[in-house]
Design a protein around this motif. Sequence first.
Motif, PDB file in Angstrom:
ATOM      1  N   SER A  48       0.683  -1.338  -0.390  1.00 18.04           N
ATOM      2  CA  SER A  48       0.196  -0.054  -0.069  1.00 18.04           C
ATOM      3  C   SER A  48       0.765   1.107   0.065  1.00 18.04           C
ATOM      4  CB  SER A  48      -0.982  -0.065   1.265  1.00 18.04           C
ATOM      5  OG  SER A  48      -1.493  -0.732   1.379  1.00 18.04           O
ATOM      6  N   LEU A  49       1.339   1.380  -1.088  1.00 14.72           N
ATOM      7  CA  LEU A  49       1.886   2.933  -1.584  1.00 14.72           C
ATOM      8  C   LEU A  49       1.358   4.154  -1.800  1.00 14.72           C
ATOM      9  CD1 LEU A  49       4.535   1.342  -3.864  1.00 14.72           C
ATOM     10  CD2 LEU A  49       4.339   1.199  -1.619  1.00 14.72           C
ATOM     11  N   VAL A  50       1.298   5.081  -0.504  1.00 13.62           N
ATOM     12  CA  VAL A  50       1.541   5.983  -0.339  1.00 13.62           C
ATOM     13  C   VAL A  50       2.010   7.509  -1.261  1.00 13.62           C
ATOM     14  CG1 VAL A  50       0.160   8.193   0.755  1.00 13.62           C
ATOM     15  CG2 VAL A  50       0.184   6.198   1.576  1.00 13.62           C
ATOM     16  N   PHE A  51       1.068   8.335  -2.468  1.00 11.82           N
ATOM     17  CA  PHE A  51       2.038   9.522  -3.054  1.00 11.82           C
ATOM     18  C   PHE A  51       1.510  10.655  -2.971  1.00 11.82           C
ATOM     19  CE2 PHE A  51       6.056   6.770  -5.545  1.00 11.82           C
ATOM     20  CZ  PHE A  51       5.787   5.992  -5.546  1.00 11.82           C
ATOM     21  N   GLN A  52       2.289  11.500  -3.746  1.00 15.31           N
ATOM     22  CA  GLN A  52       1.832  12.369  -3.550  1.00 15.31           C
ATOM     23  C   GLN A  52       1.678  13.441  -5.168  1.00 15.31           C
ATOM     24  OE1 GLN A  52       3.510  15.639  -0.215  1.00 15.31           O
ATOM     25  NE2 GLN A  52       2.098  16.073  -0.703  1.00 15.31           N
ATOM     26  N   GLY A  53       0.686  14.207  -5.268  1.00 18.03           N
ATOM     27  CA  GLY A  53       0.447  15.321  -6.555  1.00 18.03           C
ATOM     28  C   GLY A  53       1.444  16.352  -6.072  1.00 18.03           C
ATOM     29  N   TYR A  60      -2.496   9.974  -2.586  1.00 16.92           N
ATOM     30  CA  TYR A  60      -3.174   8.988  -3.554  1.00 16.92           C
ATOM     31  C   TYR A  60      -2.386   7.537  -3.018  1.00 16.92           C
ATOM     32  CZ  TYR A  60      -3.686  12.824  -6.931  1.00 16.92           C
ATOM     33  OH  TYR A  60      -4.101  13.550  -7.305  1.00 16.92           O
ATOM     34  N   LEU A  61      -2.991   6.526  -2.748  1.00 18.14           N
ATOM     35  CA  LEU A  61      -2.879   5.131  -2.601  1.00 18.14           C
ATOM     36  C   LEU A  61      -3.047   4.775  -3.363  1.00 18.14           C
ATOM     37  CD1 LEU A  61      -2.429   3.202  -0.573  1.00 18.14           C
ATOM     38  CD2 LEU A  61      -5.096   2.670   0.152  1.00 18.14           C
ATOM     39  N   PHE A  62      -1.533   3.259  -3.965  1.00 16.23           N
ATOM     40  CA  PHE A  62      -1.750   2.810  -4.912  1.00 16.23           C
ATOM     41  C   PHE A  62      -1.515   1.175  -4.458  1.00 16.23           C
ATOM     42  CE2 PHE A  62      -0.401   6.720  -6.700  1.00 16.23           C
ATOM     43  CZ  PHE A  62      -1.304   6.398  -7.938  1.00 16.23           C
ATOM     44  N   LEU A  63      -2.570   0.340  -5.158  1.00 19.91           N
ATOM     45  CA  LEU A  63      -2.486  -1.362  -4.160  1.00 19.91           C
ATOM     46  C   LEU A  63      -0.769  -1.776  -5.357  1.00 19.91           C
ATOM     47  CD1 LEU A  63      -5.896  -1.061  -2.858  1.00 19.91           C
ATOM     48  CD2 LEU A  63      -3.341  -0.680  -1.399  1.00 19.91           C
ATOM     49  N   VAL A  64      -0.065  -2.140  -4.995  1.00 18.97           N
ATOM     50  CA  VAL A  64       0.604  -2.910  -6.299  1.00 18.97           C
ATOM     51  C   VAL A  64       1.075  -4.473  -5.401  1.00 18.97           C
ATOM     52  CG1 VAL A  64       3.012  -2.679  -7.102  1.00 18.97           C
ATOM     53  CG2 VAL A  64       1.549  -0.604  -6.773  1.00 18.97           C
ATOM     54  N   HIS A 107      -8.247   4.859   6.609  1.00 18.05           N
ATOM     55  CA  HIS A 107      -7.403   5.939   5.996  1.00 18.05           C
ATOM     56  C   HIS A 107      -8.277   6.782   6.997  1.00 18.05           C
ATOM     57  CE1 HIS A 107      -3.787   4.090   3.368  1.00 18.05           C
ATOM     58  NE2 HIS A 107      -4.784   3.788   3.531  1.00 18.05           N
ATOM     59  N   LEU A 108      -7.501   7.664   7.691  1.00 15.69           N
ATOM     60  CA  LEU A 108      -7.949   8.617   8.597  1.00 15.69           C
ATOM     61  C   LEU A 108      -9.003  10.024   7.267  1.00 15.69           C
ATOM     62  CD1 LEU A 108      -5.565   9.600  11.166  1.00 15.69           C
ATOM     63  CD2 LEU A 108      -7.877   8.800  11.718  1.00 15.69           C
ATOM     64  N   ILE A 109      -8.031   9.806   5.937  1.00 10.90           N
ATOM     65  CA  ILE A 109      -8.443  10.580   4.835  1.00 10.90           C
ATOM     66  C   ILE A 109      -9.099   9.781   3.702  1.00 10.90           C
ATOM     67  CG2 ILE A 109      -7.218  12.682   5.495  1.00 10.90           C
ATOM     68  CD1 ILE A 109      -5.786  11.286   2.770  1.00 10.90           C
ATOM     69  N   ASP A 110     -10.080  10.675   2.813  1.00 12.64           N
ATOM     70  CA  ASP A 110     -10.753   9.640   1.875  1.00 12.64           C
ATOM     71  C   ASP A 110      -9.502   9.528   0.696  1.00 12.64           C
ATOM     72  OD1 ASP A 110     -12.632   8.655   0.113  1.00 12.64           O
ATOM     73  OD2 ASP A 110     -13.971  10.907  -0.297  1.00 12.64           O
ATOM     74  N   ILE A 111      -9.221   8.673   0.955  1.00 10.25           N
ATOM     75  CA  ILE A 111      -7.770   9.143   0.124  1.00 10.25           C
ATOM     76  C   ILE A 111      -8.462   7.811  -1.995  1.00 10.25           C
ATOM     77  CG2 ILE A 111      -6.634   6.873   0.985  1.00 10.25           C
ATOM     78  CD1 ILE A 111      -4.229   8.433   0.372  1.00 10.25           C
ATOM     79  N   PRO A 112      -7.876   7.994  -3.008  1.00 14.01           N
ATOM     80  CA  PRO A 112      -8.268   7.853  -4.140  1.00 14.01           C
ATOM     81  C   PRO A 112      -6.993   6.700  -4.578  1.00 14.01           C
ATOM     82  CG  PRO A 112      -8.061  10.228  -4.655  1.00 14.01           C
ATOM     83  CD  PRO A 112      -7.786  10.547  -2.686  1.00 14.01           C
ATOM     84  N   ALA A 146     -13.712  -2.923  -1.562  1.00 16.72           N
ATOM     85  CA  ALA A 146     -14.087  -2.586  -0.189  1.00 16.72           C
ATOM     86  C   ALA A 146     -13.106  -0.948   0.131  1.00 16.72           C
ATOM     87  CB  ALA A 146     -13.453  -3.313   0.613  1.00 16.72           C
ATOM     88  N   ALA A 147     -12.002  -0.901  -0.243  1.00 15.94           N
ATOM     89  CA  ALA A 147     -10.727   0.157  -0.911  1.00 15.94           C
ATOM     90  C   ALA A 147     -11.117   1.760  -1.539  1.00 15.94           C
ATOM     91  CB  ALA A 147      -9.722  -0.564  -0.559  1.00 15.94           C
TER      92      ALA A 147
END
Length: 156
Positions: A48-53, A60-64, A107-112, A146-147
């Motif tokens: 579950s990788l979190v990247f930032q615009g 943003y969350l990327f499931l890899v 996640h605490l935030i609603d993350i795309p 679910a995600a």
Amino acid sequence: MAGSIDRVTEAAAAAGLEIEIRRMGASTRTAEEAAEQCGCSTAQIVKSLVFQGESSGKLYLFLVSGPNQLDLAKAAELVSETLKRADPRHVREQTGFAIGGVSPLGHLIDIPAFADQTLLSFDRVWAAAGAHDAVFAAEPTALFAAARATAADLSA
Ligand code: 5CA
């Protein structure tokens, strides 16, 4: 982090995903360690990788899949902006998860979220559950739903 495993449990329940969170009693911080603890292939581990615009600052969350690398060009197309790896402290503050325990859910935030379509070839995949030794298994289509993650070609 206090409460982060509970958030995963609650988010799964709210999404109608039945999971059993397992504390392995040993590190599952990396995909390799998680695979060893779960007795599965590294490819069945969901990172579950979190990247930032870079323009918006949004996360943003990327499931890899474990052995795959996120292709930053493909990922940028999906979110319509260039991306950088998010700072670990920012990830923790915003999502409520520390690196190594970031879960696809809760996640605490609603993350795309976007998910590596190669994970769909498995009956079951394993993901982090909010702590460095906590994991759960799920059927990938149900996990992505679910995600609220969109399956895509996103690996290099
Ligand atoms: N629990 C395991 C398997 S589910 C897990 O969380 N794996 S992971 O891949 O999703 O989380 C570790 C990932 O965190 C690494 O692959 C890496 O991409 C990322 N990471 C490691 N160090 C940093 C850092 N300093 N800044 C941002 N991301 C990092």
